[in-house]
Design a protein around this motif. Structure first.
Motif: not given
Length: 338
Positions: A285-298
């Protein structure tokens, strides 16, 4: 998914998830290939220039986390724009930045007139610093002194309200919200200087004789420091807010910059959902990929890592206090991502 062997370089196709109504700012960030971050370069801990010449700090890394989620890469670039105190409102109103992350207090008037504030990432309060030999120990004494304060700030208004309630009129010395203010104070231009207590703590250590000064045990305001975004793009507001929630939830779940890839194999359903392994917390719904938060943490680690890196013992050493997780007795809290 396009993948290198190095997980830190992982990237996803960023047009796979398109909401019914796309975010205008997310679209321009992806077209540009970078996120424009408004911040500061002169406040230790929050926004400063590292020895390597790069922009660093707690606030700056919040921008990096949003960039990583939006562009689906831990190495996503940010275009940094230095924003001074008077320039904060124009930067948002004139759509000059994608996000303003600059130790800015969230107030009702600013929410109405400046932009959309996202989520409180640092709980602060306004305090006062004096020379130890000044004899000033109480708020009543403070309001009878000459006080250095930056105009066009909540700090200025809080001071006026507080002293007015005490029927006292201090001598106001208007100073810029920069290191120059503390030079003026140290050189005797005023007897008291006031700003957020975090700012007093970070600036005190840079004085020629830090031990000659003290921060009074007086707090006169609530200062919820919050990243903000331009109005007119509610989806972008939700995206930035969700990234902030992700960093907080990551600390709660024990997901760090070092172990995020190992945690992809966790059997904990909350961990798997947060990292995009299974389930959904609204990414599509936001237009983000499934692993978006994982990328932010990386890119930057979890909330606690951010705090410790810049504001904790490894940085300017401000006790976490109210900025501990709610589960540790603090006020840092985020809705579950589910």
């Amino acid at each position: 998914m396009h993948r290198d062997e190095d997980w830190s370089k992982i990237s996803f196709v960023t047009d796979r998830y398109q909401p019914a109504v796309a975010s205008r700012i997310l679209k321009r960030v992806r077209e540009r290939g970078s996120l424009t971050c408004g911040g500061r370069t002169d406040l230790a801990g929050f926004g400063f220039i590292c020895p390597n010449g790069q922009n660093c700090g707690f606030d700056t890394d919040l921008c990096k986390a949003v960039a990583a989620a939006a562009l689906n890469s831990p190495a996503a670039p940010i275009k940094f724009v230095s924003v001074d105190t008077p320039g904060r409102k124009p930067a948002l109103v004139n759509d000059e930045v994608d996000i303003l992350s600059r130790n800015t207090t969230w107030t009702s008037l600013r929410e109405a007139e400046w932009g959309n504030f996202t989520w409180i990432m640092f709980y602060d309060g306004q305090g006062f610093m004096v020379r130890k030999d000044s004899g000033v120990t109480s708020l009543q004494q403070v309001c009878a002194e000459s006080i250095c304060v930056a105009p066009q700030t909540t700090t200025y208004m809080n001071l006026a309200d507080t002293c007015r309630k005490l029927n006292l009129q201090p001598q106001i010395v208007e100073v810029p919200e920069t290191d120059e203010a503390f030079t003026i104070y140290e050189n005797g231009g005023c007897r008291v200087i006031t700003t957020d207590k975090s700012g007093l703590a970070t600036r005190k250590v840079s004085l020629s004789d830090p031990n000659a000064h003290t921060v009074l045990d007086v707090t006169i305001s609530k200062e919820p420091l919050t990243p903000s975004v331009p109005k007119g793009d509610e989806l972008w507001t939700d995206i930035v807010r969700t990234v902030m929630w992700g960093l907080i939830n990551a600390e709660e779940l024990g997901i760090t910059q070092a172990n995020v890839d190992t945690m992809l194999t966790s059997t904990d359903p909350q961990v798997k959902r947060l990292l995009g392994v299974e389930g959904d917390f609204g990414q599509k719904s936001l237009g983000l990929e499934p692993g978006a938060i994982a990328q932010a943490i990386r890119a930057v680690g979890n909330y606690g890592e951010l705090y410790n890196r810049y504001l904790g013992p490894s940085g300017v050493d401000i006790p976490r206090g109210p900025n501990k997780l709610w589960s540790d007795g603090g006020q840092i809290y985020a809705p579950p991502l589910r």
